[in-house]
Enzyme design. Structure first.
Site, PDB file in Angstrom:
ATOM      1  N   GLY A 110       0.827  -1.211   0.000  1.00 50.06           N
ATOM      2  CA  GLY A 110       0.000   0.000   0.000  1.00 50.06           C
ATOM      3  C   GLY A 110       0.860   1.259   0.000  1.00 50.06           C
TER       4      GLY A 110
ATOM      5  N   THR B 140      -6.373  -2.891  -2.222  1.00 46.26           N
ATOM      6  CA  THR B 140      -6.137  -1.445  -2.439  1.00 46.26           C
ATOM      7  C   THR B 140      -4.652  -1.165  -2.673  1.00 46.26           C
ATOM      8  OG1 THR B 140      -6.041  -1.030  -0.054  1.00 46.26           O
ATOM      9  CG2 THR B 140      -8.165  -0.672  -1.134  1.00 46.26           C
TER      10      THR B 140
ATOM     11  N   LYS C 138     -13.357  -6.667   8.745  1.00 45.60           N
ATOM     12  CA  LYS C 138     -12.662  -7.944   8.966  1.00 45.60           C
ATOM     13  C   LYS C 138     -11.168  -7.739   9.157  1.00 45.60           C
ATOM     14  CE  LYS C 138     -13.963 -11.766   6.758  1.00 45.60           C
ATOM     15  NZ  LYS C 138     -14.415 -12.652   5.655  1.00 45.60           N
TER      16      LYS C 138
ATOM     17  N   TYR D 176     -14.753   1.720   9.473  1.00 48.60           N
ATOM     18  CA  TYR D 176     -13.303   1.938   9.624  1.00 48.60           C
ATOM     19  C   TYR D 176     -12.978   2.330  11.069  1.00 48.60           C
ATOM     20  CZ  TYR D 176      -8.641   3.855   8.513  1.00 48.60           C
ATOM     21  OH  TYR D 176      -7.289   4.137   8.449  1.00 48.60           O
TER      22      TYR D 176
ATOM     23  N   LYS E 281     -10.857   0.030  13.757  1.00 49.74           N
ATOM     24  CA  LYS E 281      -9.578   0.484  14.314  1.00 49.74           C
ATOM     25  C   LYS E 281      -9.666   0.602  15.839  1.00 49.74           C
ATOM     26  CE  LYS E 281      -6.907   0.954  10.628  1.00 49.74           C
ATOM     27  NZ  LYS E 281      -5.679   0.156  10.440  1.00 49.74           N
TER      28      LYS E 281
END
Ligand code: UDP
Length: 312
Positions: A11, A36, A91, A145, A149
């Site tokens: 990434g 991504t 996940k 998200y 986190k």
């Protein structure tokens, strides 16, 4: 030679981390499922101490040999990505972090979690210090998200407290630089792409919301200092240079010399109104602060995007 696993290593941030660690003499295993991330980000790495493994870390991670460090960076991170990949985002934050911690336990490796300023949500305390618990809508579109986190931080601290794993948590604030995807959807790549292609710059809402943008090299340096430190609690790493999104568009028009216009489009749901890291902890504990100005950082980012557009 330390042996290090970087999840999400193909990434934007992961690939810069791989390079930094190779440079510091680590053997680096880069793990990514490329949803991504991109092979192009690591194509310039020629070291024989580098290996790419295509694997989704939300599934059990099997890796032979010793490991000294695990840096867990796998996750979609752009709002458009996690809105498109909500279940994968949940996940990888939950199951992926559990698997990476399990591996850290099995190998007795130091573990570093890439967390985020999104744990503060739409903050009611400004600037945000690490002690602030945040203001997150768990069921909003960004919740996939933010809550992933927040769970990741909770399980990381639980592994630290229960199993004595040497864990670190970095809360990453808005970062930019080469290797962000041009279609990433975040403010800086969007505005640069629009400016370079003569399209209108799309300001969401009236542009009075603020962010504080950190150049990637500064961020990577801060993260690696944290990795080598004694600190187990979260540390903010970001640039406190806060600005409105409106003024960011002015900067980008100036840097590109573009004649594009600015248009206002509806503000996405739960878009945080302000964001600025309090970096006192990073300054005192890690002797770290950002060094690259927005003008310098935009210059090299612009060069990268220009090359990407020319080659596409
Ligand atoms: N933004 C914008 N136009 C764009 C992309 C983003 O006005 O084309 C705004 C967005 O609403 C947010 C800020 O820029 O207020 C930063 O957005 P980004 O997606 O970069 O990251 P965020 O900080 O929201 O996670």
């Amino acid at each position: 030679m330390p042996r290090t696993l970087v999840t999400g290593g193909a990434g934007f941030l992961g690939s810069h981390l791989c390079e930094y660690l190779l440079d510091k003499g680590h053997e680096v295993i880069c793990m990514d499922n490329l949803i991504t991330g991109s092979k192009q980000n690591i194509s310039g790495i020629k070291s024989s101490n580098f290996r790419f493994v295509n694997h989704n870390v939300s599934e059990f991670i099997k890796l032979d040999g010793d490991l000294d460090y695990i840096l867990h960076f796998a996750s979609p991170a752009s709002p458009i990505d996690y809105l498109e990949l909500p279940i994968q985002t949940l996940k990888v934050g939950a199951l992926g972090t559990h698997n990476a911690l399990g591996l850290a336990k099995a190998k007795n490796a130091v573990f570093l979690l890439a967390s985020t300023s999104e744990v503060y949500g739409d903050p009611l305390v400004h600037p945000q210090p690490e002690e602030y618990w945040g203001n997150v809508n768990p069921i909003g579109p960004r919740g996939v998200y933010d809550e992933a986190k927040r769970f990741a931080e909770a399980i990381t601290m639980a592994y630290h407290r229960t199993h004595g794993i040497n864990t670190k948590i970095v809360r990453i604030f808005n970062t930019y630089g080469p290797r962000m995807r041009i279609n990433d959807g975040r403010a800086i790549p969007n505005f640069i792409k629009q400016a370079l292609t003569g399209k209108d710059l799309t300001v969401y809402g009236n542009g009075s919301q603020t962010r504080s943008f950190c150049f990637v090299s500064d961020l990577i340096e801060g993260i690696c200092r944290l990795l080598m430190s004694e600190q187990n609690k979260p540390v903010n790493i970001g640039n406190p240079n806060e600005m409105t999104i409106q003024s960011l568009t002015d900067k980008i028009l100036q840097a590109t010399g573009s004649k594009s216009k600015i248009v206002q489009v509806p503000l996405p749901e739960d878009d945080p109104k302000t964001r600025q890291p309090n970096i006192t902890l990073a300054k005192t504990l890690l002797n770290w602060e950002p060094k690259v100005s927005l003008d310098e950082g935009l210059k090299s980012t612009l060069k990268y995007f220009q090359e990407q557009l020319n080659s596409s």
